[in-house]
Design an enzyme around this catalytic site. Structure first.
Site, PDB file in Angstrom:
ATOM      1  N   GLU A 286       0.682  -1.306  -0.075  1.00 22.88           N
ATOM      2  CA  GLU A 286       0.096   0.144  -0.364  1.00 22.88           C
ATOM      3  C   GLU A 286       1.014   1.141  -0.081  1.00 22.88           C
ATOM      4  O   GLU A 286       0.156   2.162  -0.437  1.00 22.88           O
ATOM      5  CB  GLU A 286      -0.817  -0.115   1.266  1.00 22.88           C
ATOM      6  CG  GLU A 286      -2.305  -0.560   1.154  1.00 22.88           C
ATOM      7  CD  GLU A 286      -3.625  -0.445   2.090  1.00 22.88           C
ATOM      8  OE1 GLU A 286      -4.330  -0.664   1.937  1.00 22.88           O
ATOM      9  OE2 GLU A 286      -3.433   0.031   2.835  1.00 22.88           O
ATOM     10  N   HIS A 307       8.542 -26.784  -2.033  1.00 26.17           N
ATOM     11  CA  HIS A 307       7.364 -27.940  -2.945  1.00 26.17           C
ATOM     12  C   HIS A 307       6.941 -27.948  -3.543  1.00 26.17           C
ATOM     13  O   HIS A 307       5.896 -28.312  -3.783  1.00 26.17           O
ATOM     14  CB  HIS A 307       7.629 -29.186  -1.397  1.00 26.17           C
ATOM     15  CG  HIS A 307       8.807 -29.501  -1.029  1.00 26.17           C
ATOM     16  ND1 HIS A 307       9.359 -31.124  -0.850  1.00 26.17           N
ATOM     17  CD2 HIS A 307       9.221 -28.429  -0.018  1.00 26.17           C
ATOM     18  CE1 HIS A 307      10.270 -31.127   0.006  1.00 26.17           C
ATOM     19  NE2 HIS A 307      10.102 -29.962   0.418  1.00 26.17           N
ATOM     20  N   LYS A 421     -14.352  -0.120  -3.721  1.00 30.01           N
ATOM     21  CA  LYS A 421     -15.422   0.225  -2.933  1.00 30.01           C
ATOM     22  C   LYS A 421     -16.277   1.564  -3.392  1.00 30.01           C
ATOM     23  O   LYS A 421     -17.574   1.277  -3.523  1.00 30.01           O
ATOM     24  CB  LYS A 421     -14.721   0.867  -1.827  1.00 30.01           C
ATOM     25  CG  LYS A 421     -13.908   0.481  -1.255  1.00 30.01           C
ATOM     26  CD  LYS A 421     -13.436   2.237   0.457  1.00 30.01           C
ATOM     27  CE  LYS A 421     -12.221   1.481   1.229  1.00 30.01           C
ATOM     28  NZ  LYS A 421     -11.309   2.442   2.116  1.00 30.01           N
TER      29      LYS A 421
END
Ligand code: PA5
Length: 433
Positions: A286, A307, A421
Site C-alpha cells: 500500500e 516444494h 469501494k
C-alpha cells in the site's frame, strides 16, 4: 544491542558498492524530508516517534487485564492496518497452537471483519457460542465496510447474550480521537475507547493501541516490545548507510527494482512469521504501489514452499529478488534421534537439532537461488521475543518509508484502495453512489 542484522553477501554480483554509495546523498535528502516533515504525506509521520513518545502502557495494560479476567474468547474486528499488526505480533510471539490449548490464563484470540465471508463469520459465531466473549473493534476512519458489518453482527449477538449494559462492558473501540461513525457510536453507547493518533496512518499503526491493545490481551509484554522499538528508533535515525540497516535494505530494494527485479519475495522458515509477512506485504504494497511504480511484495514459507514455489523461484522469470527472514534461535531445541536400522537414512543427522537442519536449508536455498539468478539478502532475528518484534516492526516501517521516498511516491496514502469501494457501493445501491 540490536537483535536484527542484515546480510547482503548474496547481492554482490547484482549490486555494486559504487551504486550503493551513489545513493547516499539521495538517502540523506529523503531522510531529512522524513525528519523535518517536508516530504510527501508529511501529515502522517507520527509513526516515526511513537516508540520514544510512548506513554500509554498503563492504560492499555489495565484495560487488557480487565478483559482477560472476564472472557475466554476475544474477537479483534478490523481490516488492513487495523488488523494485520496485531495478528502478526500475536502469531509471532504465541505458541503455534495457543488457541487450541489456552493461553496461560488469557482468552483465545479470533479475528473478524477482515473479509465479508458469510461462512467464516458464521463458523466464528458457532465457535464462540457458549464462550464468554469480549471484542475490540478497530477502525481509524470508523466507516470501513468489512469491520462495520462484522461489528454489527457481533454487537447484536453480544447484546442478546449479555444485555446492552453487559455488552457495553465487553466492547472496546479503537478509532479516531474525534471523528467517524465508530467514534460517535462509542460516545453514544459509552464504550471504552482508545484513540489512534491523527498523524499515524493505518499500516503504520501497529505501535499504537491498534496493535498494542490486542497484543496485551494476548498476554504479550508491550513495554518490552516498545523498548525494542525504541532501540530501533535510535538505531535507524542516522542517515548514513554504513550505520543504518533499515536504509541499507531500502537502498538494496531500490537498486534491484531499478534493475528490473520488480517482485520481492519475503521468505520465512518459521510458521510463526506467517502473519508478519502478511503485515509486511500490506505495509510495502500500500505504501509503494502507486503512480504505476513499486515493488510487488510477496511471501513464501519455507521449507513448505520449496516444494511448491521453489521451482518457480529457481528457474522461472528472473524479475524477482528475495529477502530471507531467519530466526537465529528457536525457543526450544528438538534433537533428531538415532534409529537402529537407519531405514530412512537419517542417522547421519542423529544428535543434530531441527534448527541446524533448518539453517542449512536456508543456506542451501540462498546459494541455489543466487546461482539461479535471484539476488537475495537475509535479515537475521535473534529470537521470538517482544523486544525483537518491536525492532522488526520499526525496521520495516523505516525501510518502506525510505523506499517510497527514493522511488518518488507518497508512502503514506492509498488512493487506489477507493476504486473497488466505489464500484461495490454502486452495485450495492449505497445512497450517493
Ligand atoms: O493502511 C491503511 O490505511 C489501510 O490499510 C487501513 O488500515 C484499512 O483500510 C482499514 O481502515 P480503517 O482503520 O479506517 O478501518
Amino acid at each position: 544491542m540490536s537483535n536484527l542484522s542484515l546480510h547482503c553477501e548474496n547481492l554482490s554480483s547484482f549490486v555494486s558498492d559504487h551504486e550503493v554509495n551513489d545513493l547516499q546523498s539521495r538517502v540523506d535528502l529523503c531522510h531529512d524530508s522524513l525528519e523535518d516533515g517536508t516530504g510527501q504525506g508529511s501529515d502522517y509521520l507520527g509513526w516515526s516517534r511513537l516508540p520514544s513518545g510512548f506513554s500509554d502502557a498503563a492504560a492499555i495494560q489495565s484495560t487488557a487485564d480487565s478483559i482477560r479476567n472476564v472472557c475466554d474468547a476475544f474477537i479483534v474486528v478490523g481490516i488492513g492496518g487495523s488488523y494485520l499488526g496485531a495478528r502478526a505480533g500475536i502469531s509471532y510471539l504465541s505458541s503455534s497452537f495457543s488457541n487450541q490449548y489456552g493461553r496461560q490464563g488469557g482468552p483465545e484470540i479470533y479475528f473478524a471483519g477482515q473479509n465479508i465471508s458469510s461462512d467464516y463469520h458464521a463458523d466464528l459465531f458457532d465457535l464462540i457460542t457458549g464462550r464468554d466473549v469480549c471484542l475490540n473493534v478497530i477502525s481509524k476512519s470508523g466507516t470501513t465496510t468489512e469491520p462495520a458489518l462484522a461489528f454489527r453482527l457481533l454487537k447484536e449477538m453480544m447484546e442478546e447474550k449479555y444485555g446492552s449494559d453487559g455488552a457495553r462492558d465487553r466492547i472496546v473501540v479503537t478509532t479516531d480521537s474525534s471523528r467517524g461513525a465508530l467514534k460517535s457510536l462509542a460516545d453514544e453507547l459509552g464504550y471504552r475507547t482508545f484513540a489512534i493518533p491523527d498523524d499515524v496512518g493505518g499500516r503504520y499503526s501497529v505501535l499504537t493501541p491498534v496493535g498494542l491493545f490486542p497484543m496485551a490481551v494476548a498476554g504479550i509484554n508491550i513495554e518490552e516490545l516498545m523498548a525494542g522499538a525504541r532501540l530501533a528508533e535510535t538505531m535507524y535515525s542516522n542517515s548514513s548507510l554504513g550505520q543504518n540497516d533499515a536504509y541499507y535494505y531500502a537502498v538494496m530494494r531500490q537498486l534491484l527494482y531499478q534493475k528490473g527485479k520488480t517482485t520481492e519475495i519475503l521468505a520465512t522458515f518459521q510458521p510463526a512469521f506467517h502473519y508478519l509477512a502478511d503485515w509486511w506485504k500490506q505495509l510495502a504494497g500500500e505504501s509503494e504501489g502507486k503512480d504505476l511504480k513499486g515493488i510487488f511484495p510477496s511471501s513464501v514459507e519455507f521449507t513448505s514452499d520449496l516444494h511448491s514455489m521453489g521451482q518457480w523461484i529457481q528457474e522461472g522469470n528472473r524479475n524477482i529478488f528475495e529477502t530471507f527472514l531467519v530466526l537465529e534461535s528457536s525457543r526450544r531445541q528438538l534433537k533428531i534421534p538415532a534409529f537402529n536400522n537407519d531405514a530412512d537414512g537419517l542417522n547421519y543427522l542423529a544428535g543434530e537439532t531441527l534448527d541446524t537442519v533448518n539453517e542449512k536449508a536456508w543456506l542451501g536455498t540462498a546459494s541455489a537461488h543466487k546461482e539461479g539468478g535471484v539476488p537475495n539478502m537475509t535479515l537475521k532475528i535473534k529470537d521470538r521475543s517482544p523486544y525483537s518484534l518491536g525492532q522488526i516492526f520499526y525496521f520495516f516501517e523505516r525501510a518502506v518509508a525510505m523506499t517510497g521516498y527514493l522511488n518518488g511516491v507518497n508512502p503514506f496514502d492509498q488512493p487506489g484502495v477507493e476504486f473497488y469501494k466505489k464500484n461495490m457501493f454502486k452495485l450495492l445501491g449505497k445512497p450517493g453512489f
